[in-house]
Design a protein around this motif. Sequence first.
Motif, mmCIF file in Angstrom:
data_model
loop_
_atom_site.group_PDB
_atom_site.id
_atom_site.type_symbol
_atom_site.label_atom_id
_atom_site.label_comp_id
_atom_site.label_asym_id
_atom_site.label_seq_id
_atom_site.Cartn_x
_atom_site.Cartn_y
_atom_site.Cartn_z
ATOM 1 N N ARG A 1 26.045 34.073 -14.012
ATOM 2 C CA ARG A 1 27.001 33.658 -15.054
ATOM 3 C C ARG A 1 26.968 32.149 -15.231
ATOM 4 N N GLN A 2 26.902 31.410 -14.117
ATOM 5 C CA GLN A 2 26.801 29.960 -14.206
ATOM 6 C C GLN A 2 25.465 29.565 -14.834
ATOM 7 N N ALA A 3 24.404 30.297 -14.523
ATOM 8 C CA ALA A 3 23.108 30.038 -15.140
ATOM 9 C C ALA A 3 23.174 30.249 -16.650
ATOM 10 N N ASN A 4 23.943 31.230 -17.081
ATOM 11 C CA ASN A 4 24.148 31.460 -18.510
ATOM 12 C C ASN A 4 24.743 30.211 -19.165
ATOM 13 N N ARG A 5 25.729 29.632 -18.498
ATOM 14 C CA ARG A 5 26.374 28.427 -19.039
ATOM 15 C C ARG A 5 25.404 27.250 -19.069
ATOM 16 N N GLU A 6 24.613 27.101 -18.009
ATOM 17 C CA GLU A 6 23.675 25.975 -17.972
ATOM 18 C C GLU A 6 22.576 26.132 -19.019
ATOM 19 N N GLY A 7 22.199 27.385 -19.324
ATOM 20 C CA GLY A 7 21.248 27.598 -20.404
ATOM 21 C C GLY A 7 21.795 27.117 -21.739
ATOM 22 N N GLY A 8 23.101 27.296 -21.944
ATOM 23 C CA GLY A 8 23.740 26.772 -23.140
ATOM 24 C C GLY A 8 23.781 25.256 -23.149
ATOM 25 N N ASN A 9 23.990 24.647 -21.975
ATOM 26 C CA ASN A 9 23.987 23.186 -21.889
ATOM 27 C C ASN A 9 22.615 22.621 -22.231
ATOM 28 N N LEU A 10 21.568 23.293 -21.769
ATOM 29 C CA LEU A 10 20.218 22.849 -22.107
ATOM 30 C C LEU A 10 19.968 22.960 -23.606
ATOM 31 N N LEU A 11 20.432 24.040 -24.202
ATOM 32 C CA LEU A 11 20.252 24.190 -25.647
ATOM 33 C C LEU A 11 20.906 23.043 -26.403
ATOM 34 N N HIS A 12 22.082 22.639 -25.959
ATOM 35 C CA HIS A 12 22.762 21.505 -26.605
ATOM 36 C C HIS A 12 21.899 20.242 -26.544
ATOM 37 N N ALA B 1 22.765 37.846 -0.609
ATOM 38 C CA ALA B 1 23.848 37.613 -1.565
ATOM 39 C C ALA B 1 24.491 38.935 -1.977
ATOM 40 N N GLU B 2 25.806 38.966 -1.947
ATOM 41 C CA GLU B 2 26.521 40.160 -2.390
ATOM 42 C C GLU B 2 26.406 40.296 -3.906
ATOM 43 N N ALA B 3 26.525 41.515 -4.386
ATOM 44 C CA ALA B 3 26.313 41.784 -5.813
ATOM 45 C C ALA B 3 27.261 40.963 -6.694
ATOM 46 N N GLY B 4 28.518 40.876 -6.299
ATOM 47 C CA GLY B 4 29.488 40.128 -7.105
ATOM 48 C C GLY B 4 29.161 38.653 -7.163
ATOM 49 N N PHE B 5 28.744 38.091 -6.042
ATOM 50 C CA PHE B 5 28.398 36.672 -6.022
ATOM 51 C C PHE B 5 27.106 36.434 -6.786
ATOM 52 N N ARG B 6 26.185 37.370 -6.717
ATOM 53 C CA ARG B 6 24.939 37.254 -7.480
ATOM 54 C C ARG B 6 25.246 37.177 -8.982
ATOM 55 N N ARG B 7 26.127 38.036 -9.440
ATOM 56 C CA ARG B 7 26.507 38.007 -10.866
ATOM 57 C C ARG B 7 27.174 36.694 -11.230
ATOM 58 N N LEU B 8 27.964 36.172 -10.302
ATOM 59 C CA LEU B 8 28.646 34.901 -10.551
ATOM 60 C C LEU B 8 27.642 33.759 -10.735
ATOM 61 N N LEU B 9 26.612 33.733 -9.897
ATOM 62 C CA LEU B 9 25.581 32.706 -10.009
ATOM 63 C C LEU B 9 24.835 32.821 -11.327
ATOM 64 N N ARG C 1 36.700 31.827 -7.996
ATOM 65 C CA ARG C 1 37.982 31.516 -8.622
ATOM 66 C C ARG C 1 37.853 30.510 -9.763
ATOM 67 N N THR C 2 36.741 29.788 -9.823
ATOM 68 C CA THR C 2 36.652 28.691 -10.783
ATOM 69 C C THR C 2 35.538 28.817 -11.822
ATOM 70 N N VAL C 3 34.419 29.423 -11.455
ATOM 71 C CA VAL C 3 33.313 29.563 -12.416
ATOM 72 C C VAL C 3 33.734 30.324 -13.669
ATOM 73 N N PRO C 4 34.468 31.443 -13.559
ATOM 74 C CA PRO C 4 34.853 32.158 -14.784
ATOM 75 C C PRO C 4 35.707 31.330 -15.741
ATOM 76 N N ASN C 5 36.406 30.335 -15.210
ATOM 77 C CA ASN C 5 37.247 29.473 -16.045
ATOM 78 C C ASN C 5 36.554 28.177 -16.436
ATOM 79 N N ASP C 6 35.257 28.070 -16.123
ATOM 80 C CA ASP C 6 34.513 26.835 -16.374
ATOM 81 C C ASP C 6 35.226 25.655 -15.727
ATOM 82 N N ASP C 7 35.699 25.843 -14.505
ATOM 83 C CA ASP C 7 36.499 24.831 -13.814
ATOM 84 C C ASP C 7 35.955 24.533 -12.417
ATOM 85 N N TRP C 8 34.711 24.900 -12.172
ATOM 86 C CA TRP C 8 34.092 24.639 -10.878
ATOM 87 C C TRP C 8 33.853 23.142 -10.726
#
Length: 328
Positions: A264-275, A254-262, A155-162
């Motif tokens: 997705r968060q890794a995608n965001r953290e990769g951007g944080n590292l780039l910064h 891990a269920e497929a949907g939750f795997r994708r969610l994790l 409910r929160t990762v897609p909104n960057d609100d975790w």
Amino acid sequence: MTSPRIDASVIVPVYNCEAWLKPLLASVLDQEGVALEVIAVCDGATDGSLAVLEAMAARDARIRVVTQENRGLSATRNVGLALARGEWIVFADGDDWMKPGALRAWIGHGREHDLEVVIGNGFSFETLPAPADPAPLYERQPWGEICNGKTWMARTVPNDDWVVCAWLQCVRRDFVERHGLRFEEGIVHEDIIWALQVALKAQRVGFVRELYYGYRRNPASITNSPSPADVARRAAGYLRVIDALVTAALDPRAEAGFRRLLLRQANREGGNLLHILRKRMSDDQQRKLFAQQFLQSGYIRVMLKGATNASEFWRAVRCWRMYSRFAA
């Protein structure tokens, strides 16, 4: 003779926060309607923090002071977890502030709904008194609902609100002990890995919307430090966070949907590292080493798998381009 019940163990890591420590401790000790203990762990502070702790402990028996050589935030919190006796565990940083009624509201909500974890809300500030009408740190939590930890992330990762901040999590001690939860030591951004552990294990998570916790915008914090060593620690921390997310995603349970969610968060953290590498790191050789490690770990592929929209896809592509340039 039985010991009196302790509702909350408030764990306070203390490192060179002398100027702000008294207001924080006073705001915790003034919490009404709860029996509490404060476990203040002085982590090798080089200022007058220990003297402040000892003076306040001499006046209030609820404060327990522990001293140790400097070991970092995670190790400090783990000492507190090992010593905690309360029904609930709460974390408070030594330069922050807690609004009256916070613990009563969080614990009351947890008991009323038989929760394992209560997610609170807060605001940022620079000086006290706190702003009269502050903006919330989090706005899109599933307020009023009860869910498990994986649904909380969904409910929160897609909104960057975790909510990864440990100081906004009020957690039952028996839940922590049952699952052996501890902070990973020796890294920065340890709150993210802690929050991931909590989400993977929790079956009943609830939410309190009111802004009870004040987070001080402290220019002396490690996240704002220009020190090359601190910047490198932040970069290494993001690499470890991505690794933890990927490891959880690779769990065959891990269920497929939750795997994708994790991912997705890794995608965001990769951007944080780039910064960090682009904006904060000045040492070209150090930047090269981190970029090589990222590429060799296959995290660009992880970021692409975690992309769910055009913005996240282009973040992965941009990371590939920039990391490749740094690594050359």
